[in-house]
Design a protein around this motif. Structure first.
Motif, mmCIF file in Angstrom:
data_model
loop_
_atom_site.group_PDB
_atom_site.id
_atom_site.type_symbol
_atom_site.label_atom_id
_atom_site.label_comp_id
_atom_site.label_asym_id
_atom_site.label_seq_id
_atom_site.Cartn_x
_atom_site.Cartn_y
_atom_site.Cartn_z
ATOM 1 N N SER A 109 55.732 -3.917 44.916
ATOM 2 C CA SER A 109 54.881 -4.758 45.765
ATOM 3 C C SER A 109 53.523 -4.120 46.066
ATOM 4 O O SER A 109 52.529 -4.826 46.195
ATOM 5 N N GLU A 110 53.454 -2.816 46.175
ATOM 6 C CA GLU A 110 52.173 -2.108 46.332
ATOM 7 C C GLU A 110 52.028 -1.210 45.112
ATOM 8 O O GLU A 110 52.826 -0.283 44.922
ATOM 9 N N THR A 124 50.306 1.171 44.238
ATOM 10 C CA THR A 124 50.165 2.613 44.401
ATOM 11 C C THR A 124 51.455 3.294 44.870
ATOM 12 O O THR A 124 51.467 4.512 45.055
ATOM 13 N N ASP A 125 52.537 2.529 45.052
ATOM 14 C CA ASP A 125 53.838 3.085 45.445
ATOM 15 C C ASP A 125 54.700 3.355 44.216
ATOM 16 O O ASP A 125 54.477 2.797 43.138
ATOM 17 N N VAL A 183 51.875 -8.973 45.046
ATOM 18 C CA VAL A 183 51.542 -7.584 44.759
ATOM 19 C C VAL A 183 50.187 -7.253 45.369
ATOM 20 O O VAL A 183 49.273 -8.078 45.350
ATOM 21 N N THR A 184 50.092 -6.037 45.899
ATOM 22 C CA THR A 184 48.822 -5.548 46.415
ATOM 23 C C THR A 184 48.434 -4.266 45.689
ATOM 24 O O THR A 184 49.289 -3.565 45.128
ATOM 25 N N PHE A 185 47.150 -3.981 45.702
ATOM 26 C CA PHE A 185 46.620 -2.736 45.144
ATOM 27 C C PHE A 185 45.747 -2.125 46.222
ATOM 28 O O PHE A 185 44.728 -2.705 46.586
ATOM 29 N N GLY A 186 46.169 -0.993 46.773
ATOM 30 C CA GLY A 186 45.438 -0.383 47.874
ATOM 31 C C GLY A 186 45.411 -1.271 49.105
ATOM 32 O O GLY A 186 44.471 -1.240 49.883
ATOM 33 N N GLY A 187 46.448 -2.091 49.269
ATOM 34 C CA GLY A 187 46.558 -2.978 50.415
ATOM 35 C C GLY A 187 45.919 -4.345 50.222
ATOM 36 O O GLY A 187 46.132 -5.245 51.025
ATOM 37 N N ASP A 188 45.132 -4.510 49.162
ATOM 38 C CA ASP A 188 44.477 -5.794 48.895
ATOM 39 C C ASP A 188 45.298 -6.622 47.916
ATOM 40 O O ASP A 188 45.722 -6.105 46.874
#
Length: 163
Positions: free
Chosen positions: A146-147, A149-150, A4-9
């Motif tokens: 997975s992201e 923010t999606d 999982v990412t948050f804001g791409g990180d």
């Protein structure tokens, strides 16, 4: 664990990842009146959504979408759990006109986040995720978005809840 990412990180999720076929883990959260609630307080089929904060655009839209879909789901309880304080959740629901979703706060103990493997270590927020739990508390659908923010896959979650 889910990647999982948050804001791409990349972020680290704490707790055990829940899988289809698992018995739904119990948890202790607070409702908008500061009363403790757990899985056993919600009988029947459930959609449980975890969101970082109702005060963000995607979380707001997601919760409103499930609120609108509730009338098409029959006897399915929809729970939305976040780290928001119960007071903020109550204010948000009133302002948004959300009446078909029960908002619950995991801010005190992060019990839900740890039990469902959705607690973001770096931010102490919940990763966006959706779980469908049947009337016997067996998990029938899982999505760790997975992201964070999606949006989740609404159609798949709703289909699982109707099954």
């Amino acid at each position: 664990m889910a990647n999982v990412t948050f804001g791409g990180d990349p972020v680290t999720l704490l707790g055990e990842e829940v899988k289809v076929g698992d018995q739904a883990p119990d948890f202790t959260v607070l409702n908008n009146d500061l009363e403790e609630k757990s899985l056993k307080d919600f009988a029947g089929k459930k959609i449980i959504t975890a969101v970082p904060s109702l005060d963000t655009g995607v979380c707001d839209a997601e919760t409103r979408r499930f609120n609108e879909e509730a009338n098409n789901l029959g006897d399915v309880t929809i729970l939305t759990i976040s780290m928001d304080l119960p007071f903020a959740q109550k204010r948000w629901c009133g302002a948004a006109g959300v009446e078909n979703v029960i908002t619950l706060s995991d801010h005190r103990d992060a019990s839900f986040g740890q039990a469902y493997g959705a607690l973001i270590k770096e931010l102490r927020l919940l990763a966006r995720s959706v779980f469908v739990v049947d009337e016997n508390n067996k998990v029938t659908y899982v999505e760790y978005v997975s992201e964070v923010t999606d949006h989740p896959d609404y159609e798949s979650a709703l289909k699982a809840a109707k099954a």
